[in-house]
Design an enzyme around this catalytic site. Structure first.
Site, PDB file in Angstrom:
ATOM      1  N   TYR A   1     -11.185   0.792  10.439  1.00  0.00           N
ATOM      2  CA  TYR A   1     -12.570   1.420   9.523  1.00  0.00           C
ATOM      3  C   TYR A   1     -12.993   0.235   8.385  1.00  0.00           C
ATOM      4  CZ  TYR A   1      -8.756   3.457   6.926  1.00  0.00           C
ATOM      5  OH  TYR A   1      -7.342   3.403   6.063  1.00  0.00           O
ATOM      6  N   LYS A   2     -12.021  -0.830   8.308  1.00  0.00           N
ATOM      7  CA  LYS A   2     -12.450  -1.709   7.134  1.00  0.00           C
ATOM      8  C   LYS A   2     -13.138  -3.082   8.120  1.00  0.00           C
ATOM      9  CE  LYS A   2      -8.427  -0.368   4.308  1.00  0.00           C
ATOM     10  NZ  LYS A   2      -6.870  -0.285   4.243  1.00  0.00           N
TER      11      LYS A   2
ATOM     12  N   ARG B   1     -12.290  -4.872  -7.503  1.00  0.00           N
ATOM     13  CA  ARG B   1     -12.021  -5.659  -6.078  1.00  0.00           C
ATOM     14  C   ARG B   1     -13.537  -5.836  -5.513  1.00  0.00           C
ATOM     15  NH1 ARG B   1      -8.513  -2.789  -1.780  1.00  0.00           N
ATOM     16  NH2 ARG B   1     -10.517  -1.562  -1.739  1.00  0.00           N
TER      17      ARG B   1
ATOM     18  N   ASP C   1       1.723  -4.948   8.700  1.00  0.00           N
ATOM     19  CA  ASP C   1       0.399  -4.284   8.302  1.00  0.00           C
ATOM     20  C   ASP C   1      -0.807  -5.241   8.305  1.00  0.00           C
ATOM     21  OD1 ASP C   1      -1.756  -2.663   7.259  1.00  0.00           O
ATOM     22  OD2 ASP C   1      -0.300  -1.250   6.056  1.00  0.00           O
TER      23      ASP C   1
ATOM     24  N   PHE D   1       0.987  -1.167  -0.030  1.00  0.00           N
ATOM     25  CA  PHE D   1      -0.082  -0.185   0.031  1.00  0.00           C
ATOM     26  C   PHE D   1       0.927   1.196  -0.010  1.00  0.00           C
ATOM     27  CE2 PHE D   1      -3.038   3.024   1.511  1.00  0.00           C
ATOM     28  CZ  PHE D   1      -4.237   2.686   1.227  1.00  0.00           C
TER      29      PHE D   1
HETATM   30  C1  PLP Z   1      -6.201   1.095   3.989  1.00  0.00           C
HETATM   31  C2  PLP Z   1      -4.830   0.848   4.385  1.00  0.00           C
HETATM   32  C3  PLP Z   1      -4.029   1.697   4.772  1.00  0.00           C
HETATM   33  C4  PLP Z   1      -4.593   3.039   5.496  1.00  0.00           C
HETATM   34  O1  PLP Z   1      -3.709   3.827   5.897  1.00  0.00           O
HETATM   35  P1  PLP Z   1      -4.396   5.098   7.097  1.00  0.00           P
HETATM   36  O2  PLP Z   1      -3.313   5.840   7.178  1.00  0.00           O
HETATM   37  O3  PLP Z   1      -5.271   4.590   7.727  1.00  0.00           O
HETATM   38  O4  PLP Z   1      -5.190   5.930   5.896  1.00  0.00           O
HETATM   39  C5  PLP Z   1      -2.594   1.198   4.994  1.00  0.00           C
HETATM   40  N1  PLP Z   1      -2.048   0.181   4.615  1.00  0.00           N
HETATM   41  C6  PLP Z   1      -2.927  -0.640   4.023  1.00  0.00           C
HETATM   42  C7  PLP Z   1      -2.285  -1.949   3.351  1.00  0.00           C
HETATM   43  C8  PLP Z   1      -4.067  -0.352   3.818  1.00  0.00           C
HETATM   44  O5  PLP Z   1      -4.810  -1.457   3.291  1.00  0.00           O
END
Ligand code: PLP
Length: 416
Positions: free
Chosen positions: A226-227, A375, A201, A129
């Protein structure tokens, strides 16, 4: 041949089917985007009303003590801990994944380099990400390449790319684009054998897969709420630090809430013991209360059951895609074996954006990821097998009617 009858039987025999009633399901919609923004539970809605009406509205500042707002980060952290296989005292709720990564990266570099100063590299994957990679890049700018250098290796080669100079491996368990799930436990063992630390992560793992941070001997982990934890848009994230590192922890974003005695207002920083030293500023009480309530939706549901249903949902989806003969338009890029996937499927298609938009018009919510992926996320707490059936029917309708080729999908929205 899978029939609607088969699908309804799966719902009737679903041991965790009761959990769906804990959520507001958007009326008339099939929601397959819980991997991006989880739905709101009835408890969450009620709690936010309670916190605004009574706590903030009537008790105002006394609520910090009276309703223990001040203890929310620790309390919510302890509620998340069993979902990620952490014994008490190692998880706290705060900030975003991005900010927590910055703290975990800095802390793990400092810890590693105190014993092995030659180690300067943070190893990750090019399709991690982006925020994960950006945080390393930012730290590299701040500390200099001597202390922090980002090195990338493809997912399949990650473990083999660990060398003498690897200080930290930064890995996301489930790839947000492809849905591929990596073998984090083995990776951690290999990293430790080479004297490196691992930050995991868990954005697409927490609340949907059994995660065993303590058993895996992970060093640090981060995740969002939030997921699959359904904490609400922009809800605060969490961070895990293994207890064995607590005595020597050092992280750079030292704020007053992470001080040993915040209300002494001392001019010099002195860290709170344990995981609390990862706190920076004042907790966002409204959204953290929402997370606290959202976690109650897991009551009576174990992670093995969630994982089993999640695999069943994704298998059913793909089996129906094959049955409806949609594979000439949609190429599965997630692994075929559900054990090697998180709780999503990703399909590559030249027309992925149009397909996604035409699905939304048919009340099926999925999402699009650049450059050309559709997705589909499965949230086993509230998605039913019937949801999957309706979604693939809509998908077949889109492709047969060529609705995805409409001119209207030439322009993309800001948020995809
Ligand atoms: C959704 C997601 C994030 C989001 O990071 P935020 O700082 O909370 O916006 C980070 N890493 C991964 C792998 C994600 O899927």
């Amino acid at each position: 041949m899978i029939t609607k009858q088969n699908v309804l039987e799966l719902d009737n025999n679903d041991p965790i089917g009761f959990a769906r009633d804990r959520f507001y399901i958007p009326s008339g919609k099939v929601y397959l985007d819980g991997n991006s923004l989880g739905l709101m539970s009835h408890d969450t809605h009620a709690r936010v009303a309670e916190v605004t009406n009574r706590q903030w509205g009537k008790d105002a500042i006394t609520s910090w003590n009276k309703h223990n707002w001040i203890g929310l980060p620790q309390r919510v952290g302890e509620k998340i801990a069993p979902l990620v296989g952490a014994a008490p005292g190692q998880v706290i709720c705060c900030d975003s994944i991005s900010v927590n990564l910055f703290k975990a990266l800095a802390a793990s570099l400092t810890l590693t380099q105190s014993a092995q100063p030659q180690k300067n590299q943070v190893l990750s994957t090019p399709d991690n990400f982006p925020t994960d990679l950006y945080m390393v890049q930012g730290l590299q700018q701040l500390l200099g390449q001597q202390r922090c250098e980002l090195v990338l290796a493809e997912e399949s080669q990650l473990a083999d790319a660990i060398t003498d100079t690897t200080a930290v491996v930064l890995v996301t368990e489930v790839n947000f684009r492809t849905g591929r799930r990596l073998d984090v436990e083995t990776l951690i063992a290999k990293a430790h054998a080479a004297g490196a630390m691992v930050i995991v992560d868990l954005a697409h793992s927490a609340g949907v897969l059994p995660v065993d941070l303590d058993a895996w001997q992970a060093d640090f982990a981060v995740g969002c709420t939030y997921k699959y934890l359904n904490g609400g848009p922009g809800a605060p994230a969490f961070i895990y630090a293994a207890e064995r590192h607590h005595a020597k922890l050092q992280q750079p974003l030292v704020g007053w809430m992470g001080h040993a005695n915040p209300f002494e207002f001392a001019p010099d920083y002195s860290p709170a013991p344990g995981i609390s030293q990862f706190l920076g500023g004042t907790p966002p009480v409204l959204s953290m209360s929402a997370v606290d309530a959202a976690l109650d939706a897991f009551k009576g549901v174990n992670l093995g059951q969630l994982r089993f249903k999640s695999m069943q949902l994704s298998e059913l989806f793909h089996d129906l895609v094959v049955q409806f003969e949609l594979t000439s338009e949609l190429t599965l890029i997630a692994p075929e074996d559900p054990n090697q996937r998180g709780s999503q499927l990703s399909y590559e298609s030249e027309h992925a954006y149009g397909i996604c938009q035409a699905l939304i018009e048919r009340y099926v919510v999925a999402d699009f990821r650049s450059p050309n992926y559709l997705r589909v996320g499965f949230a086993p707490l509230y998605n039913s097998f019937h949801d999957v059936y309706l979604a693939v029917q809509a998908l077949a309708d889109v492709i047969e009617s060529k609705a995805h080729l409409s001119e209207r999908w030439q322009q993309r929205n800001a948020v995809t």
